[in-house]
Structure formats: C-alpha cells, structure tokens
Design a protein around this motif. Structure first.
Motif, mmCIF file in Angstrom:
data_model
loop_
_atom_site.group_PDB
_atom_site.id
_atom_site.type_symbol
_atom_site.label_atom_id
_atom_site.label_comp_id
_atom_site.label_asym_id
_atom_site.label_seq_id
_atom_site.Cartn_x
_atom_site.Cartn_y
_atom_site.Cartn_z
ATOM 1 N N ALA A 227 0.745 -1.177 0.030
ATOM 2 C CA ALA A 227 -0.077 0.030 0.103
ATOM 3 C C ALA A 227 0.836 1.440 -0.048
ATOM 4 O O ALA A 227 0.444 2.123 -0.619
ATOM 5 C CB ALA A 227 -0.949 0.018 1.363
ATOM 6 N N ARG A 228 1.996 1.112 0.682
ATOM 7 C CA ARG A 228 2.935 2.458 0.524
ATOM 8 C C ARG A 228 3.673 2.412 -0.478
ATOM 9 O O ARG A 228 3.945 3.487 -1.394
ATOM 10 C CB ARG A 228 3.981 2.265 1.895
ATOM 11 N N GLU A 229 4.017 1.142 -1.132
ATOM 12 C CA GLU A 229 4.932 1.188 -2.498
ATOM 13 C C GLU A 229 4.261 1.755 -3.515
ATOM 14 O O GLU A 229 4.962 2.356 -4.512
ATOM 15 C CB GLU A 229 5.696 -0.064 -2.536
ATOM 16 N N ILE A 230 2.916 1.558 -3.779
ATOM 17 C CA ILE A 230 2.116 1.715 -4.942
ATOM 18 C C ILE A 230 1.911 3.100 -5.010
ATOM 19 O O ILE A 230 1.495 3.852 -6.006
ATOM 20 C CB ILE A 230 1.165 0.990 -5.043
ATOM 21 N N GLN A 231 2.314 4.031 -4.051
ATOM 22 C CA GLN A 231 2.116 5.390 -3.957
ATOM 23 C C GLN A 231 3.537 6.218 -4.445
ATOM 24 O O GLN A 231 3.598 7.253 -4.655
ATOM 25 C CB GLN A 231 1.863 6.180 -2.940
ATOM 26 N N ASP A 232 4.497 5.417 -4.848
ATOM 27 C CA ASP A 232 5.665 5.700 -5.181
ATOM 28 C C ASP A 232 5.792 5.400 -6.710
ATOM 29 O O ASP A 232 5.322 4.339 -7.171
ATOM 30 C CB ASP A 232 6.817 4.763 -4.535
ATOM 31 N N PRO A 233 6.310 6.277 -7.564
ATOM 32 C CA PRO A 233 6.421 6.137 -9.105
ATOM 33 C C PRO A 233 6.901 4.910 -9.534
ATOM 34 O O PRO A 233 6.604 4.148 -10.776
ATOM 35 C CB PRO A 233 7.358 7.379 -9.771
ATOM 36 N N PHE A 234 8.047 4.174 -8.819
ATOM 37 C CA PHE A 234 8.659 2.945 -9.243
ATOM 38 C C PHE A 234 7.635 1.907 -9.195
ATOM 39 O O PHE A 234 7.627 0.918 -9.966
ATOM 40 C CB PHE A 234 9.859 2.773 -8.223
ATOM 41 N N PHE A 235 6.489 1.803 -8.231
ATOM 42 C CA PHE A 235 5.917 0.851 -7.967
ATOM 43 C C PHE A 235 4.413 1.158 -8.623
ATOM 44 O O PHE A 235 3.640 0.293 -8.629
ATOM 45 C CB PHE A 235 5.871 0.478 -6.715
ATOM 46 N N GLY A 236 4.242 2.309 -8.757
ATOM 47 C CA GLY A 236 2.719 2.844 -8.943
ATOM 48 C C GLY A 236 2.140 2.697 -10.413
ATOM 49 O O GLY A 236 1.049 2.942 -10.647
ATOM 50 N N CYS A 237 3.006 2.311 -11.448
ATOM 51 C CA CYS A 237 2.453 1.783 -12.712
ATOM 52 C C CYS A 237 1.577 2.963 -13.333
ATOM 53 O O CYS A 237 0.585 2.918 -14.125
ATOM 54 C CB CYS A 237 1.669 0.620 -12.575
ATOM 55 N N GLY A 238 2.135 4.324 -13.119
ATOM 56 C CA GLY A 238 1.254 5.356 -13.565
ATOM 57 C C GLY A 238 0.110 5.821 -12.722
ATOM 58 O O GLY A 238 -0.447 6.904 -13.152
ATOM 59 N N LEU A 239 -0.273 5.044 -11.852
ATOM 60 C CA LEU A 239 -1.374 5.310 -11.214
ATOM 61 C C LEU A 239 -1.064 5.953 -9.732
ATOM 62 O O LEU A 239 -1.896 6.278 -8.843
ATOM 63 C CB LEU A 239 -2.418 4.289 -10.726
ATOM 64 N N GLU A 240 0.118 6.431 -9.652
ATOM 65 C CA GLU A 240 0.626 6.692 -8.125
ATOM 66 C C GLU A 240 -0.084 7.904 -7.639
ATOM 67 O O GLU A 240 -0.187 8.145 -6.395
ATOM 68 C CB GLU A 240 2.209 6.736 -7.984
ATOM 69 N N GLY A 241 -0.264 8.985 -8.750
ATOM 70 C CA GLY A 241 -0.783 10.210 -8.349
ATOM 71 C C GLY A 241 -2.538 9.993 -7.746
ATOM 72 O O GLY A 241 -2.671 10.700 -6.889
ATOM 73 N N LEU A 242 -3.144 9.174 -8.473
ATOM 74 C CA LEU A 242 -4.443 8.918 -8.184
ATOM 75 C C LEU A 242 -4.449 8.469 -6.949
ATOM 76 O O LEU A 242 -5.062 8.464 -5.825
ATOM 77 C CB LEU A 242 -5.244 8.086 -9.132
#
Length: 488
Positions: A227-242
């Motif tokens: 849950a923390r990782e996907i808010q980072d661009p490396f793990f967020g796959c383009g959806l980190e901003g949302l």
C-alpha cells in the motif's frame, strides 16, 4: 437479533472453481472466512465452461439481466463447493463458454473481447448492488477485485438509485485492464465518464482499474508495505498520483492462507504428515520428493525449491544467473512453474545438463506443489515486487524457511534471521534488500550456514510454523472496514 452484514464478492476467479493465480486463492478463502464470521457473503463470477461443469446450478434461469448483440446475460445460482454459501454465475455463451483460460486462449493470446467480457461482469455487479436489483437480496457492500471488476464502482457512481458501498482490492497494480477508449460506447457508461478528467480515461484509453480506484468508497491492497509502495512512481505503474490523492481511502491488509488446505499435519498429498514437534518426519517427504523428481537420494544435501509463475516480476532471472554457482556448491534445486519462454528454456536446460541435481516441471501441479513445500529445505522467492505473496506463508507453515526480497507482503510476513553469530530470535527466513543476483546469492549463502547448524535451523522452522497466517485476523480487519463504510 442483529442484522447480518451482506457482502457481494465480485471476482474473475475463485478456488476451487477456476484458478490462474493468487487471486483465486484469496477469492475462495476470504469469502469463506467472512462467512465464518457470520456475514452473509455471496460470490459473483463469470460462467466459464469449467465453472459450469463443477457447479450444481439450482436455478437454471434465475433472471435475464441485460441483452447484448450475442444474446441475453443470465444469472445462475449455485453453492460454493465444500462451503455451501451462494455463488452467482454470470452466464453468456458467447462471452464465457470457450476453451482456454479466463483471460487467454489456449495459444496464450488475450481474448480480443476481454473489455466486454469483464465489463459485463462489472455491470452485473452494479445491477445486483442497486436498490433496484432484480434479486430479493441486495448487498450492503460490493467488494470488487482487480481490474476485471473495476468498472462496477463507476457504474454505481453514475447511477441515480441508492446503492451498496464499494471496496476494490488491488491484487497486482501492474494489470490494469486498459482498452481502446472507443469501447466506452458499448460498455453502458455515460458520456460524462469519459469527459470528466477524473473519470475512466487514462492516457487517452479506457482503464478498468483506474475507474475502480477513482470511484470506490475504499481501496485496499493485499499487504501494508505494498500500500505504501504503490504511491511511489517505481511501483505505481502510472497510477501513483491517483493513489496519493486517495491515500486516506487506501489501506493494506495482509492476505491469509487456507490453513485447512495447507496444513502439514493433515495434508493428504504428503508421504508423511508432521508437526513442529516432529520435524524429523519431514525427512521422508524429502526422500520421496527426490525420488519423484529424479534427484539423487542425498538426505543431507540442501534442497532449494521454486514454485512460481516465471515472469520478470518474480525475479527468477536473478536466480537463473546464480544457479551454476549453487550447483557447484553441491545443492539440489527443483522448480515448478511456467510463463516466460526464455526462463522456461533456461531452467529446462539446467535440468537436462544436471540430471540428479536439478529438476524442472514446466506447468502447474497442485499435488506436487504441496509435496515440494514439505520436501524442500528452503524456498526461493526473489520478487522484484510482490503485492502479498502466498507461497512464503505456505513455506513457513510447512517448516520451510523462505529466502525472499524485502518488498510488499514478503517484507510484512518474513522475519530475517540475521547472521549465524547474531541470530534474530523470532527469525522465520532470510530477507535481502536489492534486486540483484549478488544479494540473492548472499542470502542463500546465509541460509546454507544456518542449515549446517541444525539447532538454529530447527528454531527458524518452528518459528515459521508458529505464525498465524490464517484468514481470521485479515477477515476481521475487512469486517471493521465494511462497518466503518456503512457508518460514514
């Protein structure tokens, strides 16, 4: 008497009806655990041929829900095998009655009409979650899973009728269900769903997952670290901003495992059952596994195992790079999995060149997976990212220390042993930080040192077997989340 909380669990696969990966395990075990907590849980799943073959459908024609150019979409009702709670099946011959898997044909190509197939699943979930549902049962919570049900929260958002509250669980953010934006016109979405900047459009395409993340009342992932990782661009796959924008609606809840199915005390697949007090019984499972796979019968040689989809995510190219060095050490290795043809070829070549020391099974075999978890000495899982992972938990339950990278659910479930001279008292495995072959090799070397010290190795085994990886705690956490949504 308190009213039972009603949950519709929408998913594209569920064990034991149909399975391609961990989503099916979760979609079978979590609803069962919630049902055990006295919730009224029902599963919604597409009517694939394999699903229809396994179920006794009580209402052959429950209701015609909507019409497509290929005919009516029907809702059938049956019971979950071995559990007894209701399963609703979305039946449409043109969309789901075909050879191959849920997402791909037999040749491995994605079904060309996946947008309509899973848009239909999402739309049916929406219909059943409105007050105007055609059933005499309406859920309080619609729990969606991954991109295949991601449009359901969007449909409900644009509906004018009272509706269930919605949760979407991200099992793997890398798979987003992205299609041609022109398909919006045939997926029952209103024009404003595309015109709005916060609608379903994603880089000039239609994203099922983005729709779910945007419109669900709550977002969960399958581990706190992920849950923390996907808010980072490396793990967020383009959806980190949302995801950063909706961080207050985002929560990580670690998956559990089916402790009835994965229990070395009673596993019918094993040659010899065992407990933390009878670890010596495991020797017979190792011997039987070596014999079954054509490995040399050396009980004292360390046997490393891999059970995995062969993909870049899983980091098994890193493992392949160090296999020659490990074989020079004299260890044995066995691998069960399929996927990337290049990796399949590399591991098959190792097995061909090193008969008796390296064994490869390309494909999936549930029986062999259980026997490997009980028969190997250590489990290798060097994932570049891992939303949760289940095999590291299966391994610990079987007294098989996992060797994993510090990411996602692996970081949340495995306690590193440290060094032989300064062992962590609650150690359950071996963890390394960086996704490179050298770091993986160093972690395996540490495991080899502990394996040579039986007292410390047995301590790690027993620590892992003492962990509670059942769905009890996770299911209770979901109940709290559902109840909080209904209060808000």
């Amino acid at each position: 008497m308190a009213k039972k909380l009603k949950v519709l669990f929408a998913t594209s696969e569920t064990h034991p009806l149909i399975k391609t990966g961990g989503l099916a395990d979760v979609s079978g075990a979590l609803p069962a655990a919630l049902n055990g907590l006295d919730l009224d849980v029902r599963i919604l799943i597409p009517g694939y041929t394999r699903v229809l073959e396994q179920m006794e459908l009580e209402n052959a024609l429950k209701v015609d829900l909507l019409y497509t150019p290929g005919g009516a979409v029907r809702l059938l009702e049956g019971k979950m095998p071995g559990q007894g709670f209701p399963v609703y099946v979305v039946d449409h011959a043109g969309l789901y009655h075909r050879d191959g898997g849920p997402y791909q044909g037999a040749a491995g190509h994605e079904w060309a009409d996946n947008a309509l197939r899973f848009g239909t699943l999402s739309y049916v979930a929406n219909l059943l979650s409105e007050q105007a549902s055609p059933l005499d049962w309406q859920p309080d919570i619609l729990h969606c899973n991954d991109w295949q049900t991601g449009l359901a929260p969007a449909y409900l958002h644009y509906s004018a009728t009272p509706r269930a509250r919605t949760v979407i669980t991200i099992h793997n953010l890398a798979y987003q269900g992205v299609f041609d934006i022109k398909l919006v016109d045939s997926l029952w979405l209103p024009p404003e769903a595309v015109r709005e900047i916060e609608g379903v459009e994603f880089h000039d395409q239609l994203s099922f997952l983005k729709a779910g993340l945007r419109f669900a009342d709550s977002i969960t992932t399958v581990s706190p670290t992920y849950a923390r990782e996907i808010q980072d661009p490396f793990f967020g796959c383009g959806l980190e901003g949302l995801l950063q924008h909706r961080f207050d609606r985002l929560e990580g809840i670690l998956n559990g495992i089916d402790t009835a199915d994965w229990d070395p005390r009673a596993d019918a697949h094993l040659v010899k059952n065992y407990t933390a007090r009878t670890l010596s019984n495991g020797v017979e499972n190792k011997r039987a596994l070596q014999q079954e796979l054509g490995l040399a019968q050396h009980p004292d040689v360390m046997l490393l195992g891999v059970i995995s989809r062969l993909a870049d995510q899983k980091g098994l190219d890193l493992f392949a790079d160090i296999v020659p060095e490990l074989l020079n050490d004299g260890v044995q290795i066995c691998l069960l999995g399929s996927g990337d043809p290049v990796l399949e070829g590399r591991f098959s070549e190792f097995a061909h060149k090193h008969l008796g020391q390296f064994a490869t099974y390309i494909g999936y075999n549930e029986r062999l997976a259980h026997r490997m978890e009980a028969g190997i000495d250590a489990f290798i899982m060097p994932s570049r990212y891992e939303p949760c992972g289940l095999n590291q938990m299966y391994s610990m339950a079987y007294g098989t220390p996992p060797i994993v990278r510090h990411t996602g659910g692996l970081a949340d479930s495995v306690v590193d042993a440290g060094s032989l001279e300064n062992m962590q008292s609650d150690a359950t495995g071996f963890v390394f930080e960086h996704a490179d072959a050298g770091a993986l090799l160093h972690a395996i070397r540490r495991a080899q040192a502990f394996y040579a010290d039986l007292d410390k190795w047995h301590k790690i085994q027993r620590n892992g077997m003492a962990c509670d990886f059942s769905w009890n705690a996770s299911a209770a956490h979901y109940v709290e989340l559902y109840e909080e949504l209904l209060r808000s």
